[in-house]
Enzyme design. Structure first.
Site, PDB file in Angstrom:
ATOM      1  N   GLU A  97       0.810  -1.210   0.000  1.00  0.00           N
ATOM      2  CA  GLU A  97       0.000   0.000   0.000  1.00  0.00           C
ATOM      3  C   GLU A  97       0.848   1.266   0.000  1.00  0.00           C
ATOM      4  OE1 GLU A  97      -1.936  -1.605   3.725  1.00  0.00           O
ATOM      5  OE2 GLU A  97      -1.558   0.456   4.327  1.00  0.00           O
ATOM      6  N   CYS A 117       5.905  -7.225   7.392  1.00  0.00           N
ATOM      7  CA  CYS A 117       6.926  -6.673   8.297  1.00  0.00           C
ATOM      8  C   CYS A 117       7.335  -7.738   9.304  1.00  0.00           C
ATOM      9  CB  CYS A 117       6.368  -5.438   9.005  1.00  0.00           C
ATOM     10  SG  CYS A 117       7.588  -4.619  10.038  1.00  0.00           S
ATOM     11  N   CYS A 121       5.421  -4.983  15.921  1.00  0.00           N
ATOM     12  CA  CYS A 121       5.077  -4.008  16.969  1.00  0.00           C
ATOM     13  C   CYS A 121       3.630  -4.250  17.397  1.00  0.00           C
ATOM     14  CB  CYS A 121       5.237  -2.579  16.448  1.00  0.00           C
ATOM     15  SG  CYS A 121       6.927  -2.212  15.974  1.00  0.00           S
ATOM     16  N   CYS A 124       0.560  -2.314  15.574  1.00  0.00           N
ATOM     17  CA  CYS A 124       0.633  -2.026  14.137  1.00  0.00           C
ATOM     18  C   CYS A 124       0.074  -3.200  13.332  1.00  0.00           C
ATOM     19  CB  CYS A 124       2.099  -1.773  13.772  1.00  0.00           C
ATOM     20  SG  CYS A 124       2.315  -1.419  12.019  1.00  0.00           S
ATOM     21  N   GLY A 167       6.496  -2.187   6.354  1.00  0.00           N
ATOM     22  CA  GLY A 167       7.866  -2.683   6.324  1.00  0.00           C
ATOM     23  C   GLY A 167       8.850  -1.754   7.007  1.00  0.00           C
ATOM     24  N   GLU A 168      10.078  -2.237   7.137  1.00  0.00           N
ATOM     25  CA  GLU A 168      11.134  -1.470   7.802  1.00  0.00           C
ATOM     26  C   GLU A 168      12.151  -1.024   6.753  1.00  0.00           C
ATOM     27  OE1 GLU A 168      11.953   0.030  10.538  1.00  0.00           O
ATOM     28  OE2 GLU A 168      13.983   0.344   9.805  1.00  0.00           O
ATOM     29  N   SER A 222      10.753   5.540  15.376  1.00  0.00           N
ATOM     30  CA  SER A 222       9.550   5.074  16.060  1.00  0.00           C
ATOM     31  C   SER A 222       9.944   4.696  17.483  1.00  0.00           C
ATOM     32  CB  SER A 222       8.965   3.863  15.324  1.00  0.00           C
ATOM     33  OG  SER A 222       8.312   4.303  14.162  1.00  0.00           O
ATOM     34  N   ASN A 298      -4.418   4.463  16.403  1.00  0.00           N
ATOM     35  CA  ASN A 298      -5.523   4.185  15.488  1.00  0.00           C
ATOM     36  C   ASN A 298      -5.923   2.723  15.712  1.00  0.00           C
ATOM     37  OD1 ASN A 298      -7.303   4.232  13.388  1.00  0.00           O
ATOM     38  ND2 ASN A 298      -5.831   4.829  11.828  1.00  0.00           N
ATOM     39  N   CYS A 341      -0.886   2.625   9.182  1.00  0.00           N
ATOM     40  CA  CYS A 341       0.106   1.727   8.619  1.00  0.00           C
ATOM     41  C   CYS A 341      -0.366   0.275   8.483  1.00  0.00           C
ATOM     42  CB  CYS A 341       1.302   1.782   9.553  1.00  0.00           C
ATOM     43  SG  CYS A 341       2.716   1.035   8.879  1.00  0.00           S
TER      44      CYS A 341
HETATM   45  N1  SAH Z   1       9.064   0.356  10.202  1.00  0.00           N
HETATM   46  C1  SAH Z   1       9.037   1.784  10.177  1.00  0.00           C
HETATM   47  C2  SAH Z   1       8.001   2.382   9.241  1.00  0.00           C
HETATM   48  C3  SAH Z   1       6.608   1.795   9.297  1.00  0.00           C
HETATM   49  S1  SAH Z   1       5.557   2.164  10.654  1.00  0.00           S
HETATM   50  C4  SAH Z   1       8.880   2.317  11.576  1.00  0.00           C
HETATM   51  O1  SAH Z   1       8.695   1.540  12.503  1.00  0.00           O
HETATM   52  O2  SAH Z   1       8.990   3.522  11.762  1.00  0.00           O
HETATM   53  C5  SAH Z   1       5.360   3.868  10.576  1.00  0.00           C
HETATM   54  C6  SAH Z   1       4.548   4.443  11.707  1.00  0.00           C
HETATM   55  O3  SAH Z   1       3.203   3.969  11.659  1.00  0.00           O
HETATM   56  C7  SAH Z   1       4.994   4.067  13.117  1.00  0.00           C
HETATM   57  O4  SAH Z   1       5.887   4.965  13.647  1.00  0.00           O
HETATM   58  C8  SAH Z   1       3.728   4.194  13.899  1.00  0.00           C
HETATM   59  O5  SAH Z   1       3.721   5.431  14.492  1.00  0.00           O
HETATM   60  C9  SAH Z   1       2.621   4.221  12.907  1.00  0.00           C
HETATM   61  N2  SAH Z   1       1.596   3.266  13.285  1.00  0.00           N
HETATM   62  C10 SAH Z   1       1.580   1.943  13.102  1.00  0.00           C
HETATM   63  N3  SAH Z   1       0.450   1.406  13.614  1.00  0.00           N
HETATM   64  C11 SAH Z   1      -0.255   2.426  14.128  1.00  0.00           C
HETATM   65  C12 SAH Z   1      -1.514   2.523  14.804  1.00  0.00           C
HETATM   66  N4  SAH Z   1      -2.257   1.456  15.042  1.00  0.00           N
HETATM   67  N5  SAH Z   1      -1.927   3.735  15.206  1.00  0.00           N
HETATM   68  C13 SAH Z   1      -1.169   4.835  14.963  1.00  0.00           C
HETATM   69  N6  SAH Z   1       0.002   4.815  14.330  1.00  0.00           N
HETATM   70  C14 SAH Z   1       0.468   3.621  13.925  1.00  0.00           C
END
Ligand code: SAH
Length: 356
Positions: A97, A117, A121, A124, A167-168, A222, A298, A341
């Site tokens: 996406e 990923c 986390c 996420c 992804g990272e 993050s 979220n 995300c």
């Molecule tokens: N792997 C990288 C990039 C992807 S995630 C990283 O970890 O930074 C990018 C961002 O998406 C994260 O920093 C997080 O803040 C956000 N994110 C993921 N799940 C979320 C959720 N449920 N609610 C709000 N933000 C979220």
């Protein structure tokens, strides 16, 4: 077959230098590479047929040797405020996406770097279905081309890129940097390095490697936890690269690059949005020049967290500011199109399972 192994490679996997070498190897002039770059990255060509300043035989040969077409679009959703989310279907059926986020001052593309990923986390959606593979350079830049095209339909030239999709990014270092070179080059998409942000889960050795390269790219971390224990609970990667090592690497990064880091910090009721968190962050962030981006959680149905109330979030922000940490609350965008995300990809995987 994975796209990278294809006998018919995507031309967007090639750097300008590599294309120049290719043209020389087939007895052509190297400047053909610049022409190709202009067509693909500046004039939005999705095929060789329209490349009018190339001889017909060469266009036919290129069409035999390379792919250059658009992604298949599995879904496109536009939210009320104009955030547009794409779900693309790749050649091996992997889904990825990308998001177009228009605001008053900028037009941003949020780009994925991996299918799925590894990092899991615990807030996420991206990690729930696990990791499939790295995206190729072509798959990264093609997302940008689609988002750019969509933005231009609304007379909004693309100004910023954030690698905050699925992804990272730093776990796909080589393809990411090859793609960034094309995105940044004035012969390519032409987006300035200071308008490109890499967001990382906190891979300490890669952050150090990045600092050495001394690029002008923005770095976002993050963070999401306020100490080792709280970060362990939310981010399994913290067991490998603990909180204090991460903060130390960020201090070092700032010392070397003089570039301010943005920290992303998710606001989860009673977990991260607490008075204890403020005290702990105050201690750890002493003297770090940074911006703390506070992101309201979220909701993702697999997790049990709650989003704090508006008042609780404002109070947390004010306390951080009082502790000397510059903090802003990010406005959630595109909730009505599952723009957090990994949510769209995850939702589509869930419905694939229900269907089949
Ligand atoms: N792997 C990288 C990039 C992807 S995630 C990283 O970890 O930074 C990018 C961002 O998406 C994260 O920093 C997080 O803040 C956000 N994110 C993921 N799940 C979320 C959720 N449920 N609610 C709000 N933000 C979220």
């Amino acid at each position: 077959m994975k796209p990278a192994d294809s006998p018919h490679p995507d031309i967007r996997n090639f750097s300008l230098e590599e294309l120049e070498n290719y043209f020389v190897s087939i007895g052509e002039k190297p400047f053909r590479a610049i022409q190709i770059f202009e067509w693909i990255y500046q004039k939005s060509a999705w095929g060789f047929g329209t490349m009018a300043n190339l001889p017909k035989e060469l266009r036919e040969r290129l069409a035999k040797d390379f792919l250059c077409g658009p992604n298949a679009i599995a879904e496109k959703k536009i939210s009320q405020e104009g955030t547009t989310k794409f779900l693309f279907d790749l050649s091996d059926r992997e889904k990825i996406e990308s998001v177009l986020i228009p605001t008053q001052t900028r037009t941003t593309a949020c780009i994925s770097t991996q299918a799925g990923c590894k990092f899991g986390c615990r807030f996420c959606a991206s990690g729930i279905g696990g990791w499939s593979r790295n995206l190729t350079c072509a798959e990264i830049v093609t997302q940008v081309l689609h988002v750019k095209e969509e933005a231009l339909k609304h007379q909004k030239p693309l100004t910023n890129i954030v690698f905050m999709g699925t992804g990272e990014p730093l776990d796909n270092f080589d393809n990411l940097f090859k793609a960034i070179k094309i995105i940044n080059s004035n012969k390519g998409i032409g987006i300035g390095a200071r308008h490109i942000t890499i967001s990382t889960v906190g891979l300490v050795p890669k952050i150090k490697e990045l600092a050495k390269q001394n690029l002008q790219i923005e770095l976002a971390i993050s963070l999401h936890g306020y100490d080792n224990e709280s970060r362990n609970l939310l981010m399994p990667v913290n067991r490998k690269y603990p909180f204090d090592d991460l903060v130390a690497a960020c201090r070092e990064h700032f010392k070397q690059t003089k570039r301010q880091i943005t920290f992303e910090y998710i606001l989860i009721k009673d977990v991260t949005c607490t008075a204890k968190a403020v005290q702990s962050l105050k201690k750890s962030f002493q003297g770090i020049v940074c911006k703390m981006n506070l992101i309201p959680y979220n909701p993702v149905s697999e997790f049990d967290h709650k989003t704090p109330s508006r008042e609780e979030m404002l109070e947390f922000r004010n306390q951080l500011e009082g502790a000397g940490i510059h903090a802003t609350i990010r406005t959630p965008r595109g909730r009505d199109v599952a723009a957090a995300c990994g949510q769209l990809r995850h939702d589509s995987q869930k419905s694939d399972k229900a269907d089949g």
